[in-house]
Design an enzyme around this catalytic site. Structure first.
Site, mmCIF file in Angstrom:
data_model
loop_
_atom_site.group_PDB
_atom_site.id
_atom_site.type_symbol
_atom_site.label_atom_id
_atom_site.label_comp_id
_atom_site.label_asym_id
_atom_site.label_seq_id
_atom_site.Cartn_x
_atom_site.Cartn_y
_atom_site.Cartn_z
ATOM 1 N N HIS A 184 6.625 -5.595 11.491
ATOM 2 C CA HIS A 184 6.091 -4.523 11.104
ATOM 3 C C HIS A 184 5.516 -4.235 12.766
ATOM 4 C CE1 HIS A 184 3.083 -1.410 10.355
ATOM 5 N NE2 HIS A 184 3.707 -1.249 9.435
ATOM 6 N N ASP B 53 0.434 -4.430 5.839
ATOM 7 C CA ASP B 53 -0.670 -3.633 7.021
ATOM 8 C C ASP B 53 -2.035 -4.107 6.503
ATOM 9 O OD1 ASP B 53 1.769 -2.440 7.341
ATOM 10 O OD2 ASP B 53 0.862 -0.956 7.078
ATOM 11 N N ASP C 182 5.855 4.513 5.127
ATOM 12 C CA ASP C 182 6.155 3.980 6.160
ATOM 13 C C ASP C 182 6.367 2.397 4.974
ATOM 14 O OD1 ASP C 182 4.261 3.074 7.236
ATOM 15 O OD2 ASP C 182 4.486 1.480 8.719
ATOM 16 N N HIS C 183 6.093 2.549 3.457
ATOM 17 C CA HIS C 183 6.359 1.303 2.793
ATOM 18 C C HIS C 183 6.879 1.582 1.346
ATOM 19 C CE1 HIS C 183 3.723 -1.697 5.475
ATOM 20 N NE2 HIS C 183 3.646 -0.455 5.686
ATOM 21 N N HIS D 64 -7.193 -2.451 5.756
ATOM 22 C CA HIS D 64 -6.097 -1.663 5.861
ATOM 23 C C HIS D 64 -7.113 -0.379 5.752
ATOM 24 C CE1 HIS D 64 -3.000 -0.025 8.035
ATOM 25 N NE2 HIS D 64 -2.028 0.881 6.815
ATOM 26 N N HIS E 247 1.260 -1.029 -0.110
ATOM 27 C CA HIS E 247 0.352 0.057 -0.145
ATOM 28 C C HIS E 247 1.364 1.044 -0.473
ATOM 29 C CE1 HIS E 247 1.091 -0.772 4.035
ATOM 30 N NE2 HIS E 247 0.530 0.610 4.891
ATOM 31 N N HIS F 15 0.709 3.931 2.326
ATOM 32 C CA HIS F 15 1.458 4.992 3.229
ATOM 33 C C HIS F 15 3.171 4.635 2.948
ATOM 34 C CE1 HIS F 15 -2.289 4.092 5.882
ATOM 35 N NE2 HIS F 15 -2.036 4.813 5.077
HETATM 36 ZN ZN LIG Z 1 3.387 0.208 7.755
HETATM 37 ZN ZN LIG Z 2 -0.131 1.388 6.473
#
Ligand SMILES: [Zn+2]
Ligand SMILES: [Zn+2]
Length: 392
Positions: A263, A205, A61-62, A134, A57, A59
């Protein structure tokens, strides 16, 4: 290979999400958080000319590691091979926004949006995108190998009078052959039962979801997020993440062989989450950055965590400062837990100090930096049966 196992932000010990999947000569990258190219450079693999990146996805942090990595490939003068980024709906928009960062790239960059249920057929295996929960456009990925032909039974071939040579090759490839005397021999007469391939599932996530159980069903390895512990279950609900216990319940229902948690919210060290999960699903590991999991063909045994299996060979430079600098190894929820950890570490010959956490009830357990690894091992050994761990 786990390149990043932290949620939402990097910590001193863990980088945010990225997993490198190695199959034969292939190198597939799943998620590409901030610092992923540097994690690769620090690993035993180095930074290969990755050809495929799968985003779960969008976000931060990815995906924050993408622009830098794509630029590095450009600065190396890469023209071939091209690079394909797969991801959920919204991926093309993201690359529209990234254009000013990326400028002109000397290699071909392709983006492919995958909806849940879509699969990439690769001959020996396929990669399926599946639905997760998510709250945003997001998918998980399952790498599913096709069954392999059964073993060739030399004794049966001899008994049937199949001569050594091309006829045996044809039978092995699944084709019937006609012998010199006119008899027809079919492959099932000389091949054992088909041997199952491997299945590896990466959720990205997600809150616990039936679609994940379905995708992971009887898989060899399920890599499931476990952002929180039981103490933060409500936050897990609000943010559509999973607790370690929930990840374990998913693994149990899916009947997978091994569950790898990843994670982790920066407030956890990992050891406490793996303990919670193992109460439900004993075959659980919590890899650290640069740990690997070997997934053998089913007839060769179960998947195994290899600690530091992807780490570059260690430098042994003597750093006197490291022996005295204190560094956090765990956070305890209360004084009892903190003193238990301190006692455990003392038994392992490590002098730990306790330090209050600002604005919270917990206590940080601090150990000399030079003994950090030993302390982590001692804490994790609390609940890790040896049979899940192999040294590289
Ligand atoms: Zn994440
Ligand atoms: Zn996420």
């Amino acid at each position: 290979m786990f390149l990043g196992t932290s949620a939402s932000m990097p910590t001193a010990r863990r980088a945010p999400a990225a997993i490198l999947l190695r199959r034969g000569g292939e190198r597939l990258l799943f998620d590409c958080a901030e610092g992923t190219q540097r994690q690769l450079q620090r690993s035993a693999v180095g930074l290969p000319e990755i050809e495929e990146i799968f985003l779960t996805h969008l976000h931060a942090d990815h995906v924050l590691g993408l622009p830098g990595m794509l630029k590095t490939f450009a600065l190396r003068g890469r023209e071939e091979p091209g690079l394909t980024v797969y991801g959920p709906r919204g991926l093309r928009d993201l690359f529209g926004h990234l254009k000013p960062f990326l400028g002109r790239l000397p290699y071909r960059l392709t983006t492919v949006e995958l909806a849940p249920g879509e699969a990439l057929e690769r001959g020996e295996y396929r990669i399926e995108a599946f639905a997760v929960d998510h709250g945003v456009s997001a998918v998980g990925y399952a790498l599913v190998e096709e069954d392999r032909p059964g073993r060739f039974d030399v004794g049966a071939a001899d008994a049937l009078g199949v001569p050594p040579g091309p006829e045996r090759g044809m039978l092995q490839a699944g084709e019937a052959v006609t012998l010199a005397d006119g008899r027809v021999v079919t492959p099932d007469a000389v091949l054992g039962p088909a041997r199952p391939g491997r299945k590896l599932v990466i959720t990205g996530d997600t809150a616990p979801a039936p679609s994940v159980i379905q995708a992971a069903y009887r898989g060899d390895l399920l890599v499931h997020e476990a952002t929180f512990g039981d103490d933060d279950k409500e936050r897990a609900r609000e943010t559509l993440h999973a607790t370690a216990t929930e990840a374990a319940q998913v693994a149990k229902l899916a009947e997978v062989k091994l569950l790898a948690l990843t994670h982790f919210s920066p407030r956890y060290s990992g050891g406490e989450l793996v303990r919670e999960a193992r109460a439900i699903f004993p075959e659980t590991v919590a890899p650290r950055d640069f740990d690997t999991i070997e997934v053998p063909f089913p007839e060769r045994g179960a998947p195994q965590l290899v600690k530091r299996g992807g780490a570059a060979p260690e430098r042994t430079a003597y750093d006197p400062g490291a022996m005295s600098r204190m560094i956090q190894v765990a956070t305890a929820g209360d004084v009892t837990e903190a003193e238990e950890l301190q006692e455990l570490l003392r038994n392992a010959g490590i002098d730990a100090e306790l330090q209050p956490v600002d604005n919270e009830d917990g206590l940080n357990v601090m150990v000399p930096e030079g003994e950090l690894e030993a302390a982590q091992d001692a804490i994790e050994a609390l609940s890790e049966p040896d049979d899940l761990i192999a040294e590289p």
